[in-house]
Scaffold this active site. Structure first.
Site, PDB file in Angstrom:
ATOM      1  N   LYS A  14      28.355  63.182  53.021  1.00  0.00           N
ATOM      2  CA  LYS A  14      28.421  61.993  53.876  1.00  0.00           C
ATOM      3  C   LYS A  14      29.674  62.012  54.769  1.00  0.00           C
ATOM      4  CE  LYS A  14      28.424  59.014  50.456  1.00  0.00           C
ATOM      5  NZ  LYS A  14      28.297  59.845  49.228  1.00  0.00           N
ATOM      6  N   ARG A  89      26.123  50.517  48.957  1.00  0.00           N
ATOM      7  CA  ARG A  89      25.891  51.300  47.747  1.00  0.00           C
ATOM      8  C   ARG A  89      25.037  50.533  46.741  1.00  0.00           C
ATOM      9  NH1 ARG A  89      30.420  55.008  48.410  1.00  0.00           N
ATOM     10  NH2 ARG A  89      30.218  56.734  46.960  1.00  0.00           N
ATOM     11  N   ARG A 128      36.005  70.574  45.374  1.00  0.00           N
ATOM     12  CA  ARG A 128      36.887  69.696  46.147  1.00  0.00           C
ATOM     13  C   ARG A 128      38.037  69.198  45.276  1.00  0.00           C
ATOM     14  NH1 ARG A 128      34.637  64.326  48.950  1.00  0.00           N
ATOM     15  NH2 ARG A 128      34.498  63.615  46.801  1.00  0.00           N
ATOM     16  N   ARG A 134      41.648  65.097  44.194  1.00  0.00           N
ATOM     17  CA  ARG A 134      41.156  63.712  44.206  1.00  0.00           C
ATOM     18  C   ARG A 134      40.840  63.285  42.774  1.00  0.00           C
ATOM     19  NH1 ARG A 134      36.417  61.561  48.212  1.00  0.00           N
ATOM     20  NH2 ARG A 134      35.490  60.528  46.422  1.00  0.00           N
ATOM     21  N   ARG A 145      29.640  59.042  38.121  1.00  0.00           N
ATOM     22  CA  ARG A 145      29.287  58.621  39.485  1.00  0.00           C
ATOM     23  C   ARG A 145      27.820  58.915  39.790  1.00  0.00           C
ATOM     24  NH1 ARG A 145      33.810  61.886  42.304  1.00  0.00           N
ATOM     25  NH2 ARG A 145      32.859  61.329  44.308  1.00  0.00           N
TER      26      ARG A 145
HETATM   27  P1  B4P Z   1      31.183  64.332  50.808  1.00  0.00           P
HETATM   28  O1  B4P Z   1      29.830  64.050  50.292  1.00  0.00           O
HETATM   29  O2  B4P Z   1      31.390  64.294  52.285  1.00  0.00           O
HETATM   30  O3  B4P Z   1      32.049  63.363  49.924  1.00  0.00           O
HETATM   31  P2  B4P Z   1      32.390  61.843  50.144  1.00  0.00           P
HETATM   32  O4  B4P Z   1      32.027  61.350  51.491  1.00  0.00           O
HETATM   33  O5  B4P Z   1      33.820  61.791  49.816  1.00  0.00           O
HETATM   34  O6  B4P Z   1      31.484  61.004  49.173  1.00  0.00           O
HETATM   35  P3  B4P Z   1      31.761  60.399  47.734  1.00  0.00           P
HETATM   36  O7  B4P Z   1      30.529  59.659  47.353  1.00  0.00           O
HETATM   37  O8  B4P Z   1      32.191  61.515  46.846  1.00  0.00           O
HETATM   38  O9  B4P Z   1      33.005  59.417  47.820  1.00  0.00           O
HETATM   39  P4  B4P Z   1      33.340  57.990  48.478  1.00  0.00           P
HETATM   40  O10 B4P Z   1      34.653  58.220  49.134  1.00  0.00           O
HETATM   41  O11 B4P Z   1      32.261  57.450  49.350  1.00  0.00           O
HETATM   42  O12 B4P Z   1      31.704  65.784  50.459  1.00  0.00           O
HETATM   43  C1  B4P Z   1      31.819  66.301  49.169  1.00  0.00           C
HETATM   44  C2  B4P Z   1      32.239  67.780  49.185  1.00  0.00           C
HETATM   45  O13 B4P Z   1      31.155  68.597  49.597  1.00  0.00           O
HETATM   46  C3  B4P Z   1      33.383  68.117  50.130  1.00  0.00           C
HETATM   47  O14 B4P Z   1      34.310  68.934  49.481  1.00  0.00           O
HETATM   48  C4  B4P Z   1      32.735  68.866  51.283  1.00  0.00           C
HETATM   49  O15 B4P Z   1      33.564  69.862  51.854  1.00  0.00           O
HETATM   50  C5  B4P Z   1      31.565  69.523  50.595  1.00  0.00           C
HETATM   51  N1  B4P Z   1      30.436  69.714  51.509  1.00  0.00           N
HETATM   52  C6  B4P Z   1      29.983  68.840  52.417  1.00  0.00           C
HETATM   53  N2  B4P Z   1      28.922  69.358  53.079  1.00  0.00           N
HETATM   54  C7  B4P Z   1      28.686  70.590  52.528  1.00  0.00           C
HETATM   55  C8  B4P Z   1      27.712  71.629  52.755  1.00  0.00           C
HETATM   56  N3  B4P Z   1      26.783  71.505  53.702  1.00  0.00           N
HETATM   57  N4  B4P Z   1      27.761  72.733  51.983  1.00  0.00           N
HETATM   58  C9  B4P Z   1      28.714  72.866  51.043  1.00  0.00           C
HETATM   59  N5  B4P Z   1      29.662  71.939  50.774  1.00  0.00           N
HETATM   60  C10 B4P Z   1      29.649  70.813  51.512  1.00  0.00           C
HETATM   61  O16 B4P Z   1      33.472  56.981  47.226  1.00  0.00           O
HETATM   62  C11 B4P Z   1      34.386  57.161  46.171  1.00  0.00           C
HETATM   63  C12 B4P Z   1      34.353  55.978  45.180  1.00  0.00           C
HETATM   64  O17 B4P Z   1      34.760  54.753  45.865  1.00  0.00           O
HETATM   65  C13 B4P Z   1      32.991  55.601  44.576  1.00  0.00           C
HETATM   66  O18 B4P Z   1      32.668  56.391  43.447  1.00  0.00           O
HETATM   67  C14 B4P Z   1      33.201  54.079  44.242  1.00  0.00           C
HETATM   68  O19 B4P Z   1      33.889  53.916  43.032  1.00  0.00           O
HETATM   69  C15 B4P Z   1      34.086  53.577  45.363  1.00  0.00           C
HETATM   70  N6  B4P Z   1      33.278  52.980  46.463  1.00  0.00           N
HETATM   71  C16 B4P Z   1      33.166  53.490  47.733  1.00  0.00           C
HETATM   72  N7  B4P Z   1      32.348  52.718  48.477  1.00  0.00           N
HETATM   73  C17 B4P Z   1      31.921  51.699  47.662  1.00  0.00           C
HETATM   74  C18 B4P Z   1      31.033  50.602  47.846  1.00  0.00           C
HETATM   75  N8  B4P Z   1      30.396  50.408  49.008  1.00  0.00           N
HETATM   76  N9  B4P Z   1      30.809  49.763  46.787  1.00  0.00           N
HETATM   77  C19 B4P Z   1      31.411  49.943  45.621  1.00  0.00           C
HETATM   78  N10 B4P Z   1      32.267  50.976  45.374  1.00  0.00           N
HETATM   79  C20 B4P Z   1      32.531  51.860  46.386  1.00  0.00           C
END
Ligand code: B4P
Length: 203
Positions: A14, A89, A128, A134, A145
């Site tokens: 994402k 979410r 990651r 992180r 998660r």
């Molecule tokens: P991403 O999938 O981009 O990770 P993210 O955006 O950080 O999503 P995530 O769900 O983990 O965390 P968020 O900050 O939203 O990438 C993951 C990895 O994959 C990276 O290392 C990237 O390089 C790699 N990658 C990407 N594309 C690739 C490809 N094509 N091939 C190979 N590798 C690839 O949320 C974190 C926490 O915050 C949640 O668990 C929750 O506790 C809280 N939170 C956030 N929003 C919330 C909400 N709306 N409500 C309640 N809690 C919330």
């Protein structure tokens, strides 16, 4: 305005694809995860509260995240549109997002759901975690998660499918390949919006 939700399990790409959407379409990136991590880093009261949930892989309560988003949207100025990354979410967050946007005569235009198998998600997040350190990218929290995703977040797929907004995209491949599939969904949505804006400027 163009309002895109980028949706998917943790690690589905994402954040990665949001950056590309921002570059191409000039949208404002709203990542609730990033906002909450910033609150934790700066040791605010909200950050302390958020950390007590995020460190266990749980969702921060709806009322907190919804208020946070509502304030952010209310402060907007000269925004072409948003890319909502990690929000909504839960179904109540989905309802709240439509309500927030409706105050400005808008709604979500499309929900892009990145589809990736669990094994790949876990590998990506563990990798990651090793690089970024992180706090929630360790095996125990990643598994929690993913459970939360299937129990609470994935229900939103039906919510948006019923509204004709859900676009499922294969989230495995190179970042460029995945983005090309996203462009195929977003480009046809952008065109009529741009035309409408031009008409408004002419009249
Ligand atoms: P991403 O999938 O981009 O990770 P993210 O955006 O950080 O999503 P995530 O769900 O983990 O965390 P968020 O900050 O939203 O990438 C993951 C990895 O994959 C990276 O290392 C990237 O390089 C790699 N990658 C990407 N594309 C690739 C490809 N094509 N091939 C190979 N590798 C690839 O949320 C974190 C926490 O915050 C949640 O668990 C929750 O506790 C809280 N939170 C956030 N929003 C919330 C909400 N709306 N409500 C309640 N809690 C919330």
């Amino acid at each position: 305005m163009l309002n895109i939700v980028i949706f998917g399990a943790p690690g589905s790409g994402k954040g990665t694809q949001s950056e590309k959407l921002v570059d191409k379409y000039g949208l404002q990136h709203v990542s609730t995860g990033e906002i909450l991590r910033h609150e934790i880093e700066t040791n605010t009261e909200l950050g302390k509260l958020a950390d007590s949930y995020m460190s266990k892989g749980e969702l921060v309560p709806d009322c907190i995240v919804i208020d946070m988003l509502d304030c952010l949207i209310a402060k907007r100025q000269h925004v072409k549109g948003y890319i909502f990354d990690g929000f909504p979410r839960t179904v109540p967050q989905g309802v709240a997002l439509s309500h927030m946007l409706s105050k400005y005569g808008e709604d979500v235009n499309a929900v892009i759901s990145l589809e990736v198998e669990d094994e790949e998600l876990i590998d990506r997040l563990l990798r990651r975690g090793m690089i970024s350190g992180r706090a929630d990218d360790n095996r125990e929290t990643i598994e929690a998660r993913l459970k939360v995703y299937y129990r609470q977040t994935s229900l939103l797929k039906d919510f948006y499918r019923e509204r004709g907004l859900l676009k499922e995209i294969e989230g495995v491949g190179t970042v460029e390949e995945i983005f090309r599939s996203i462009e195929q969904v977003v480009d046809p949505i952008v065109e009529p919006i741009i035309k409408k804006e031009w008409q408004k400027q002419i009249l």
